[in-house]
Design a protein around this motif. Structure first.
Motif, PDB file in Angstrom:
ATOM      1  N   ARG A   8     -35.288  28.208  30.630  1.00 42.84           N
ATOM      2  CA  ARG A   8     -34.450  27.022  30.812  1.00 42.84           C
ATOM      3  C   ARG A   8     -33.259  27.272  31.735  1.00 42.84           C
ATOM      4  NH1 ARG A   8     -30.848  24.062  26.281  1.00 42.84           N
ATOM      5  NH2 ARG A   8     -30.101  22.382  27.606  1.00 42.84           N
ATOM      6  N   PHE A   9     -32.607  28.393  31.587  1.00 41.54           N
ATOM      7  CA  PHE A   9     -31.360  28.632  32.319  1.00 41.54           C
ATOM      8  C   PHE A   9     -31.511  29.470  33.585  1.00 41.54           C
ATOM      9  CE2 PHE A   9     -29.825  27.913  27.925  1.00 41.54           C
ATOM     10  CZ  PHE A   9     -29.124  26.747  28.169  1.00 41.54           C
ATOM     11  N   VAL A  10     -32.658  30.130  33.751  1.00 44.87           N
ATOM     12  CA  VAL A  10     -32.834  30.989  34.923  1.00 44.87           C
ATOM     13  C   VAL A  10     -33.976  30.492  35.805  1.00 44.87           C
ATOM     14  CG1 VAL A  10     -33.333  33.319  35.723  1.00 44.87           C
ATOM     15  CG2 VAL A  10     -31.892  32.985  33.704  1.00 44.87           C
ATOM     16  N   VAL A  11     -35.155  30.346  35.237  1.00 46.04           N
ATOM     17  CA  VAL A  11     -36.348  30.042  36.036  1.00 46.04           C
ATOM     18  C   VAL A  11     -36.328  28.606  36.571  1.00 46.04           C
ATOM     19  CG1 VAL A  11     -38.860  29.881  35.987  1.00 46.04           C
ATOM     20  CG2 VAL A  11     -37.701  31.771  34.838  1.00 46.04           C
ATOM     21  N   ILE A  12     -36.080  27.627  35.715  1.00 36.96           N
ATOM     22  CA  ILE A  12     -36.128  26.218  36.132  1.00 36.96           C
ATOM     23  C   ILE A  12     -35.072  25.892  37.181  1.00 36.96           C
ATOM     24  CG2 ILE A  12     -35.838  23.834  35.334  1.00 36.96           C
ATOM     25  CD1 ILE A  12     -37.378  24.649  32.814  1.00 36.96           C
ATOM     26  N   PRO A  13     -33.815  26.318  37.043  1.00 32.59           N
ATOM     27  CA  PRO A  13     -32.863  26.032  38.122  1.00 32.59           C
ATOM     28  C   PRO A  13     -33.238  26.659  39.465  1.00 32.59           C
ATOM     29  CG  PRO A  13     -31.670  26.573  36.140  1.00 32.59           C
ATOM     30  CD  PRO A  13     -33.121  26.852  35.870  1.00 32.59           C
ATOM     31  N   GLN A  14     -33.889  27.792  39.450  1.00 31.00           N
ATOM     32  CA  GLN A  14     -34.305  28.412  40.702  1.00 31.00           C
ATOM     33  C   GLN A  14     -35.473  27.678  41.345  1.00 31.00           C
ATOM     34  OE1 GLN A  14     -35.012  32.547  39.995  1.00 31.00           O
ATOM     35  NE2 GLN A  14     -32.845  33.034  39.753  1.00 31.00           N
ATOM     36  N   LEU A  15     -36.267  26.995  40.575  1.00 36.74           N
ATOM     37  CA  LEU A  15     -37.410  26.243  41.095  1.00 36.74           C
ATOM     38  C   LEU A  15     -37.047  24.811  41.483  1.00 36.74           C
ATOM     39  CD1 LEU A  15     -40.243  27.373  38.669  1.00 36.74           C
ATOM     40  CD2 LEU A  15     -39.875  28.068  41.027  1.00 36.74           C
ATOM     41  N   ASN A  16     -35.804  24.403  41.273  1.00 35.49           N
ATOM     42  CA  ASN A  16     -35.402  23.022  41.517  1.00 35.49           C
ATOM     43  C   ASN A  16     -35.608  22.608  42.969  1.00 35.49           C
ATOM     44  OD1 ASN A  16     -34.390  20.495  41.058  1.00 35.49           O
ATOM     45  ND2 ASN A  16     -32.259  21.131  41.241  1.00 35.49           N
ATOM     46  N   ARG A  17     -35.130  23.394  43.920  1.00 40.66           N
ATOM     47  CA  ARG A  17     -35.275  23.030  45.334  1.00 40.66           C
ATOM     48  C   ARG A  17     -36.736  22.966  45.751  1.00 40.66           C
ATOM     49  NH1 ARG A  17     -30.548  26.281  48.602  1.00 40.66           N
ATOM     50  NH2 ARG A  17     -28.816  25.260  47.554  1.00 40.66           N
ATOM     51  N   THR A  18     -37.507  23.926  45.300  1.00 42.62           N
ATOM     52  CA  THR A  18     -38.922  23.947  45.654  1.00 42.62           C
ATOM     53  C   THR A  18     -39.643  22.743  45.070  1.00 42.62           C
ATOM     54  OG1 THR A  18     -38.854  26.352  45.654  1.00 42.62           O
ATOM     55  CG2 THR A  18     -41.024  25.327  45.544  1.00 42.62           C
ATOM     56  N   THR A  19     -39.328  22.385  43.845  1.00 35.31           N
ATOM     57  CA  THR A  19     -39.961  21.251  43.200  1.00 35.31           C
ATOM     58  C   THR A  19     -39.627  19.947  43.915  1.00 35.31           C
ATOM     59  OG1 THR A  19     -39.824  22.404  41.091  1.00 35.31           O
ATOM     60  CG2 THR A  19     -40.215  20.040  41.008  1.00 35.31           C
ATOM     61  N   VAL A  20     -38.374  19.765  44.303  1.00 37.98           N
ATOM     62  CA  VAL A  20     -37.984  18.547  45.011  1.00 37.98           C
ATOM     63  C   VAL A  20     -38.643  18.496  46.391  1.00 37.98           C
ATOM     64  CG1 VAL A  20     -36.031  17.307  46.017  1.00 37.98           C
ATOM     65  CG2 VAL A  20     -35.851  18.253  43.734  1.00 37.98           C
ATOM     66  N   LEU A  21     -38.681  19.617  47.091  1.00 37.45           N
ATOM     67  CA  LEU A  21     -39.333  19.654  48.395  1.00 37.45           C
ATOM     68  C   LEU A  21     -40.814  19.310  48.284  1.00 37.45           C
ATOM     69  CD1 LEU A  21     -39.260  20.359  51.434  1.00 37.45           C
ATOM     70  CD2 LEU A  21     -39.904  22.673  50.770  1.00 37.45           C
ATOM     71  N   LEU A  22     -41.496  19.873  47.316  1.00 38.65           N
ATOM     72  CA  LEU A  22     -42.910  19.554  47.124  1.00 38.65           C
ATOM     73  C   LEU A  22     -43.107  18.092  46.742  1.00 38.65           C
ATOM     74  CD1 LEU A  22     -44.223  22.760  45.338  1.00 38.65           C
ATOM     75  CD2 LEU A  22     -44.673  22.010  47.660  1.00 38.65           C
ATOM     76  N   GLY A  23     -42.191  17.551  45.971  1.00 40.02           N
ATOM     77  CA  GLY A  23     -42.276  16.132  45.621  1.00 40.02           C
ATOM     78  C   GLY A  23     -42.129  15.238  46.837  1.00 40.02           C
ATOM     79  N   LEU A  24     -41.130  15.523  47.680  1.00 35.83           N
ATOM     80  CA  LEU A  24     -40.939  14.728  48.898  1.00 35.83           C
ATOM     81  C   LEU A  24     -42.129  14.848  49.844  1.00 35.83           C
ATOM     82  CD1 LEU A  24     -37.175  15.351  49.746  1.00 35.83           C
ATOM     83  CD2 LEU A  24     -38.233  13.194  49.101  1.00 35.83           C
ATOM     84  N   LEU A  25     -42.627  16.058  50.033  1.00 33.31           N
ATOM     85  CA  LEU A  25     -43.781  16.248  50.910  1.00 33.31           C
ATOM     86  C   LEU A  25     -45.025  15.558  50.359  1.00 33.31           C
ATOM     87  CD1 LEU A  25     -43.361  19.952  52.055  1.00 33.31           C
ATOM     88  CD2 LEU A  25     -43.065  17.889  53.416  1.00 33.31           C
ATOM     89  N   SER A  26     -45.200  15.577  49.049  1.00 30.71           N
ATOM     90  CA  SER A  26     -46.353  14.901  48.452  1.00 30.71           C
ATOM     91  C   SER A  26     -46.284  13.399  48.668  1.00 30.71           C
ATOM     92  CB  SER A  26     -46.426  15.202  46.957  1.00 30.71           C
ATOM     93  OG  SER A  26     -46.662  16.557  46.748  1.00 30.71           O
ATOM     94  N   ILE A  27     -45.082  12.823  48.546  1.00 35.59           N
ATOM     95  CA  ILE A  27     -44.929  11.390  48.768  1.00 35.59           C
ATOM     96  C   ILE A  27     -45.215  11.044  50.222  1.00 35.59           C
ATOM     97  CG2 ILE A  27     -43.237   9.520  48.839  1.00 35.59           C
ATOM     98  CD1 ILE A  27     -41.959  10.824  46.353  1.00 35.59           C
ATOM     99  N   VAL A  28     -44.682  11.846  51.139  1.00 37.34           N
ATOM    100  CA  VAL A  28     -44.870  11.566  52.568  1.00 37.34           C
ATOM    101  C   VAL A  28     -46.332  11.728  52.958  1.00 37.34           C
ATOM    102  CG1 VAL A  28     -44.337  12.410  54.879  1.00 37.34           C
ATOM    103  CG2 VAL A  28     -42.514  12.162  53.213  1.00 37.34           C
ATOM    104  N   LEU A  29     -46.964  12.779  52.496  1.00 38.11           N
ATOM    105  CA  LEU A  29     -48.325  13.087  52.930  1.00 38.11           C
ATOM    106  C   LEU A  29     -49.406  12.340  52.153  1.00 38.11           C
ATOM    107  CD1 LEU A  29     -47.950  16.915  53.542  1.00 38.11           C
ATOM    108  CD2 LEU A  29     -47.984  15.089  55.230  1.00 38.11           C
ATOM    109  N   ALA A  30     -49.067  11.787  50.997  1.00 38.08           N
ATOM    110  CA  ALA A  30     -50.075  11.093  50.195  1.00 38.08           C
ATOM    111  C   ALA A  30     -50.673   9.925  50.952  1.00 38.08           C
ATOM    112  CB  ALA A  30     -49.469  10.622  48.880  1.00 38.08           C
TER     113      ALA A  30
END
Length: 98
Positions: A8-30
Protein backbone atom coordinates in the motif's frame (compact mmCIF):
# COMPACT_ATOMS: atom_id res chain seq x y z
CA UNK A 1 5.79 -3.57 8.28
CA UNK A 2 3.37 -6.15 6.91
CA UNK A 3 3.14 -7.23 3.31
CA UNK A 4 -0.09 -5.28 2.87
CA UNK A 5 1.46 -2.08 4.25
CA UNK A 6 4.49 -2.51 1.99
CA UNK A 7 2.22 -2.91 -1.00
CA UNK A 8 0.00 0.00 0.00
CA UNK A 9 2.65 2.54 0.96
CA UNK A 10 5.58 1.57 -1.27
CA UNK A 11 4.57 -0.43 -4.35
CA UNK A 12 1.29 1.28 -5.34
CA UNK A 13 2.60 4.87 -5.15
CA UNK A 14 5.55 3.90 -7.33
CA UNK A 15 3.22 2.40 -9.95
CA UNK A 16 0.95 5.46 -10.04
CA UNK A 17 2.63 7.23 -12.97
CA UNK A 18 2.90 4.05 -15.00
CA UNK A 19 -0.74 3.18 -14.37
CA UNK A 20 -1.96 6.63 -15.43
CA UNK A 21 0.23 6.58 -18.55
CA UNK A 22 -1.08 3.16 -19.55
CA UNK A 23 -4.63 4.35 -18.94
CA UNK A 24 -4.19 7.41 -21.16
CA UNK A 25 -2.51 5.39 -23.91
CA UNK A 26 -5.25 2.75 -23.76
CA UNK A 27 -7.94 5.41 -24.17
CA UNK A 28 -6.12 7.05 -27.09
CA UNK A 29 -5.27 3.82 -28.87
CA UNK A 30 -8.54 1.97 -28.23
CA UNK A 31 -10.31 3.89 -30.96
CA UNK A 32 -7.51 3.18 -33.39
CA UNK A 33 -7.57 -0.52 -32.58
CA UNK A 34 -11.32 -0.64 -33.19
CA UNK A 35 -11.08 1.40 -36.42
CA UNK A 36 -10.40 -1.63 -38.62
CA UNK A 37 -13.33 -3.59 -37.19
CA UNK A 38 -15.70 -0.67 -37.67
CA UNK A 39 -14.43 -0.01 -41.18
CA UNK A 40 -14.59 -3.60 -42.41
CA UNK A 41 -17.60 -4.98 -40.56
CA UNK A 42 -20.14 -2.19 -40.13
CA UNK A 43 -18.95 1.01 -41.88
CA UNK A 44 -20.33 2.95 -38.90
CA UNK A 45 -23.34 0.71 -38.45
CA UNK A 46 -26.98 1.54 -38.79
CA UNK A 47 -27.38 5.28 -38.13
CA UNK A 48 -23.77 5.62 -36.88
CA UNK A 49 -24.17 3.39 -33.83
CA UNK A 50 -20.71 1.78 -34.08
CA UNK A 51 -19.01 4.97 -35.30
CA UNK A 52 -16.07 6.41 -33.37
CA UNK A 53 -14.08 9.61 -33.69
CA UNK A 54 -11.28 8.07 -35.76
CA UNK A 55 -13.68 6.51 -38.23
CA UNK A 56 -15.59 9.80 -38.44
CA UNK A 57 -12.36 11.66 -39.28
CA UNK A 58 -11.60 9.05 -41.94
CA UNK A 59 -15.04 9.30 -43.54
CA UNK A 60 -14.94 13.09 -43.52
CA UNK A 61 -11.54 13.17 -45.18
CA UNK A 62 -11.61 10.26 -47.60
CA UNK A 63 -15.25 9.53 -48.38
CA UNK A 64 -16.83 13.01 -48.33
CA UNK A 65 -13.60 14.82 -49.29
CA UNK A 66 -14.12 17.42 -46.57
CA UNK A 67 -10.44 17.65 -45.72
CA UNK A 68 -10.78 20.89 -43.80
CA UNK A 69 -13.41 19.44 -41.49
CA UNK A 70 -11.40 16.23 -41.05
CA UNK A 71 -8.28 18.24 -40.21
CA UNK A 72 -10.21 20.34 -37.70
CA UNK A 73 -11.67 17.23 -36.06
CA UNK A 74 -8.21 15.65 -35.81
CA UNK A 75 -6.86 18.87 -34.29
CA UNK A 76 -9.67 18.90 -31.72
CA UNK A 77 -8.92 15.29 -30.76
CA UNK A 78 -5.21 16.13 -30.45
CA UNK A 79 -6.01 19.23 -28.41
CA UNK A 80 -8.34 17.28 -26.10
CA UNK A 81 -5.76 14.62 -25.30
CA UNK A 82 -3.00 17.23 -25.02
CA UNK A 83 -5.02 19.22 -22.47
CA UNK A 84 -5.85 16.04 -20.56
CA UNK A 85 -2.17 15.08 -20.44
CA UNK A 86 -1.03 18.55 -19.40
CA UNK A 87 -3.76 18.68 -16.78
CA UNK A 88 -2.51 15.44 -15.32
CA UNK A 89 1.09 16.73 -15.28
CA UNK A 90 0.13 19.99 -13.55
CA UNK A 91 -2.08 18.16 -11.06
CA UNK A 92 0.77 15.81 -10.29
CA UNK A 93 3.21 18.71 -9.77
CA UNK A 94 0.81 20.62 -7.52
CA UNK A 95 0.41 17.55 -5.31
CA UNK A 96 4.17 17.11 -5.08
CA UNK A 97 4.81 20.73 -4.08
CA UNK A 98 1.76 21.34 -1.93
Amino acid sequence: MSAWETTRFVVIPQLNRTTVLLGLLSIVLAGQWVFTNVSVLTQGGPDGVTDNVYYRIYTLGFEFFETGMASAAAAVVLLFFGIASLGWVFLRRSRAHG
